[in-house]
Every structure is written in structure tokens, then in C-alpha cells.
Design an enzyme around this catalytic site. Sequence first.
Site, PDB file in Angstrom:
ATOM      1  CG  ASP A  43      63.636   2.570  21.880  1.00 27.09           C
ATOM      2  OD1 ASP A  43      64.276   3.323  21.552  1.00 27.09           O
ATOM      3  OD2 ASP A  43      62.976   1.819  20.966  1.00 27.09           O
ATOM      4  CE1 TYR A  48      59.447   0.316  16.482  1.00 28.40           C
ATOM      5  CE2 TYR A  48      59.739   0.628  18.742  1.00 28.40           C
ATOM      6  CZ  TYR A  48      60.254   0.361  17.351  1.00 28.40           C
ATOM      7  OH  TYR A  48      61.863   0.362  17.252  1.00 28.40           O
ATOM      8  CE  LYS A  73      63.708   3.561  17.898  1.00 27.35           C
ATOM      9  NZ  LYS A  73      62.791   2.777  18.307  1.00 27.35           N
ATOM     10  CG  HIS A 106      62.429   4.114  12.767  1.00 24.59           C
ATOM     11  ND1 HIS A 106      61.307   3.829  13.521  1.00 24.59           N
ATOM     12  CD2 HIS A 106      63.275   2.944  12.916  1.00 24.59           C
ATOM     13  CE1 HIS A 106      61.172   2.557  14.019  1.00 24.59           C
ATOM     14  NE2 HIS A 106      62.613   1.970  13.740  1.00 24.59           N
TER      15      HIS A 106
HETATM   16  N1  LIG Z   1      65.493   1.273  15.490  1.00 27.73           N
HETATM   17  C1  LIG Z   1      65.266   0.253  14.898  1.00 27.73           C
HETATM   18  O1  LIG Z   1      65.133   0.075  13.859  1.00 27.73           O
HETATM   19  C2  LIG Z   1      64.677  -1.144  15.734  1.00 27.73           C
HETATM   20  C3  LIG Z   1      64.537  -2.291  15.255  1.00 27.73           C
HETATM   21  C4  LIG Z   1      64.020  -3.419  16.271  1.00 27.73           C
HETATM   22  C5  LIG Z   1      63.928  -3.133  17.607  1.00 27.73           C
HETATM   23  N2  LIG Z   1      64.250  -1.616  18.023  1.00 27.73           N
HETATM   24  C6  LIG Z   1      63.848  -1.534  19.285  1.00 27.73           C
HETATM   25  O2  LIG Z   1      65.225  -2.434  20.179  1.00 27.73           O
HETATM   26  C7  LIG Z   1      64.189  -3.035  21.258  1.00 27.73           C
HETATM   27  C8  LIG Z   1      64.490  -4.248  21.545  1.00 27.73           C
HETATM   28  O3  LIG Z   1      64.855  -5.018  20.429  1.00 27.73           O
HETATM   29  P1  LIG Z   1      63.765  -6.206  19.907  1.00 27.73           P
HETATM   30  O4  LIG Z   1      62.444  -6.007  20.525  1.00 27.73           O
HETATM   31  O5  LIG Z   1      63.534  -6.410  18.387  1.00 27.73           O
HETATM   32  O6  LIG Z   1      64.220  -7.729  20.132  1.00 27.73           O
HETATM   33  P2  LIG Z   1      65.168  -8.346  21.655  1.00 27.73           P
HETATM   34  O7  LIG Z   1      65.071  -7.452  22.789  1.00 27.73           O
HETATM   35  O8  LIG Z   1      66.594  -8.831  21.091  1.00 27.73           O
HETATM   36  O9  LIG Z   1      64.359  -9.772  21.929  1.00 27.73           O
HETATM   37  C9  LIG Z   1      63.149  -9.567  22.080  1.00 27.73           C
HETATM   38  C10 LIG Z   1      62.560 -11.045  22.260  1.00 27.73           C
HETATM   39  O10 LIG Z   1      63.460 -11.832  23.308  1.00 27.73           O
HETATM   40  C11 LIG Z   1      62.548 -12.475  24.280  1.00 27.73           C
HETATM   41  N3  LIG Z   1      63.121 -12.222  25.631  1.00 27.73           N
HETATM   42  C12 LIG Z   1      63.445 -10.933  26.209  1.00 27.73           C
HETATM   43  N4  LIG Z   1      63.909 -11.335  27.405  1.00 27.73           N
HETATM   44  C13 LIG Z   1      63.991 -12.743  27.536  1.00 27.73           C
HETATM   45  C14 LIG Z   1      64.542 -13.567  28.394  1.00 27.73           C
HETATM   46  N5  LIG Z   1      65.234 -12.988  29.609  1.00 27.73           N
HETATM   47  N6  LIG Z   1      64.586 -14.719  28.450  1.00 27.73           N
HETATM   48  C15 LIG Z   1      64.042 -15.458  27.132  1.00 27.73           C
HETATM   49  N7  LIG Z   1      63.777 -14.658  26.337  1.00 27.73           N
HETATM   50  C16 LIG Z   1      63.675 -13.233  26.512  1.00 27.73           C
HETATM   51  C17 LIG Z   1      61.154 -11.624  24.044  1.00 27.73           C
HETATM   52  O11 LIG Z   1      60.064 -12.639  24.381  1.00 27.73           O
HETATM   53  P3  LIG Z   1      58.961 -12.215  25.367  1.00 27.73           P
HETATM   54  O12 LIG Z   1      58.620 -10.555  24.839  1.00 27.73           O
HETATM   55  O13 LIG Z   1      57.776 -13.067  24.748  1.00 27.73           O
HETATM   56  O14 LIG Z   1      59.253 -12.129  26.596  1.00 27.73           O
HETATM   57  C18 LIG Z   1      61.134 -11.324  22.671  1.00 27.73           C
HETATM   58  O15 LIG Z   1      60.869 -12.340  21.623  1.00 27.73           O
HETATM   59  C19 LIG Z   1      62.913  -2.879  20.538  1.00 27.73           C
HETATM   60  O16 LIG Z   1      61.780  -3.241  21.428  1.00 27.73           O
HETATM   61  C20 LIG Z   1      62.718  -1.647  19.910  1.00 27.73           C
HETATM   62  O17 LIG Z   1      62.559  -0.627  21.082  1.00 27.73           O
HETATM   63  C21 LIG Z   1      64.620  -0.693  17.270  1.00 27.73           C
END
Ligand SMILES: NC(=O)c1ccc[n+]([C@@H]2O[C@H](COP(=O)([O-])OP(=O)(O)OC[C@H]3O[C@@H](n4cnc5c(N)ncnc54)[C@H](OP(=O)(O)O)[C@@H]3O)[C@@H](O)[C@H]2O)c1
Length: 280
Positions: A43, A48, A73, A106
Site C-alpha cells: 500500500d 507518500y 492513492k 485518498h
Molecule cells: N489512507 C490514509 O489516509 C492512511 C493514513 C495512514 C496510514 N495509511 C496506510 O496504513 C499503513 C499502516 O499505518 P501506519 O504506517 O500509519 O501505522 P501502523 O502500521 O499502525 O504503525 C506503524 C508503527 O508501528 C511500529 N511497529 C510495526 N510493527 C511493530 C511491532 N510488531 N512491534 C513494535 N512496533 C511495531 C512501526 O515502527 P518501525 O517502522 O520502526 O518498525 C511504526 O512506528 C501505512 O503505512 C499506509 O500504507 C493510510
Amino acid sequence: MDFVTLNNGIKMPQLGYGVYQVKNSECERCVLDAIEVGYRSIDTAQAYGNEEAVGRAVKKSGVPRSELFLTTKVWISNAGYEKAKASIEQSLKKLGTDYIDLLLIHQPFGDYYGTWRAMEEAYKIGYLRAIGVSNFYPDRLIDLCRFVEVTPAVNQVETHVFQQQKKAHEYMLKYEVQHESWGPFAEGRKDFFTNPTLTAIGAKHGKTAAQAALRFLLQSGVVVIPKSTHKERMVQNFDVFDFQLPPEDMAAIATLDEGESLFFSHYDPATVEMITGLKR
Ligand SMILES: NC(=O)c1ccc[n+]([C@@H]2O[C@H](COP(=O)([O-])OP(=O)(O)OC[C@H]3O[C@@H](n4cnc5c(N)ncnc54)[C@H](OP(=O)(O)O)[C@@H]3O)[C@@H](O)[C@H]2O)c1
């Protein structure tokens, strides 16, 4: 890996890898690591700034394109029919592919109806296998579903144990829109990874809090795309298909829901001004 079937019959992996806030310099390595771990769904988003890095990793991985599921997106600055049409071409080019598996609007701002018409057109030609939206809460989602030809296949919204989106989920089911989570770990907010309920339930199954949280969403019928730049965490987050949470664990995690965003509300005027003003 489990799959969901979208409303147009396309199969989508229920777990993928998200690259928001993955620096361009690191993104190619991260996506290559994720593909090596076994992720087949990636994704990304125009906003980004790492579509090219994702495209390079896909090529380098050697995994046939047909086995991968790529989501990107369209950002608000490309809203409207003509701009969105050009933007789709740009994303195809940057990703180095002749089709995108899932393209999402998005944010529900700007001329997103014009964007949708451009997406419907590209979908019919075959440049897009499925089209959907992101951050469309029930009011905007219902409005769109009612007035477009192709119903959105997916709606990607903030969803994690603290904001489970129960009402939004009901409406997505009603309109046959697949619920996809962004921020499945709430980006670590509220001491997510040491939460006592998640930690205790994870431990019962020989798993971590992160794995229990992902399992909860999977069993709730939600698609997840956790992000990590660490390969060992990618492995951990992928290893969630060999256990089941029984009803009592599901019920315990359900009580963590606060029913509010941990980030921002799309109903808050100040937030709308902030998001629509972002230069991407
Ligand atoms: N459509 C939208 O508006 C929107 C908004 C936000 C996100 N997204 C999408 O959703 C995806 C996921 O959301 P997100 O990146 O915001 O946050 P997330 O996946 O909820 O959290 C990522 C955080 O958790 C840490 N982490 C991951 N796995 C872990 C584990 N097993 N143990 C401990 N820490 C862990 C990562 O650190 P490290 O990287 O240092 O391991 C990072 O700091 C995004 O990458 C993006 O593709 C979309």
C-alpha cells in the site's frame, strides 16, 4: 494468507504492507524485505512520495507482477476529472506497471466526483483492477455510493483496537464496500505495544500484542496493512494466520474501543482546513 473477495470479484490479500512515512532512501529495501517475508500486497500513495521506490522493489523482487497486489492513492491536489486522469498515468509510470490493482481517492475533499469518473474510465479500460476510497466516513461514503456507476470496492479508514469504526463498518457491509484499516497499531500511540489486554491475550496464544491486535482486525473482517521498517517486525506482523482468537478474547479486545480518532476527525473544521491545505 487469507484473501477477501471485493465486490467486483477481485481477490485481495487480507494482510499487506504499508509504506507511509517510509523514507524514499529506505523504501526499496523495505519493500524488498517485505516481499521476501511473504507480503504480496503493498500500500503506497502519491502523497507518500515513494511510488517509484515501490516500483523498483517490485521489479527487483523477481516475483511475477500477477502475484502482487499494488494499491496507490490520488491526492487532493489531483482531484477532478482531467487532473486525476493525468495522475493515474503518472502513478502507473512511477510504479513501473501497466495496471494498478487498487486505486483509492485518498481524501474526501475537492472534486472527488470528477476524480471518480476518471477512475471509472481507467477501470473500464483495464488500467485499474479495482477502485475505492479512503477516509470516507458514512455520510460521504453513502453519498458517493448512491451517485456513481461503479460502487467503491474498498474504503481505507483509521481502524485499530482503540477506534474500531463499528458504525462505519456496518455501513460498509451494507454497501458492499470492503473495510480496510490504516494505522492498525495506531502508529504505536497510547502505549499500543504494551497494552495489558493485548499483551495478556497475545501471551495466551504465544503471540505479541501486535499480533493479537492484527488477529482481532482480521477476524472482524477488516483488511490490514501494518508498516514496519524492521524485517523482524515484518516477520512478526505476517505471522498471524496460525491462531484464532476465541469469542472471549474478541469480546475483551472489543472493550478497548473508544470510538474516537487518535489522529484527527474528518468532521472537525480545523482538520478539514489543515488537510485541504497540505501541499503534496
Ligand atoms: N489512507 C490514509 O489516509 C492512511 C493514513 C495512514 C496510514 N495509511 C496506510 O496504513 C499503513 C499502516 O499505518 P501506519 O504506517 O500509519 O501505522 P501502523 O502500521 O499502525 O504503525 C506503524 C508503527 O508501528 C511500529 N511497529 C510495526 N510493527 C511493530 C511491532 N510488531 N512491534 C513494535 N512496533 C511495531 C512501526 O515502527 P518501525 O517502522 O520502526 O518498525 C511504526 O512506528 C501505512 O503505512 C499506509 O500504507 C493510510
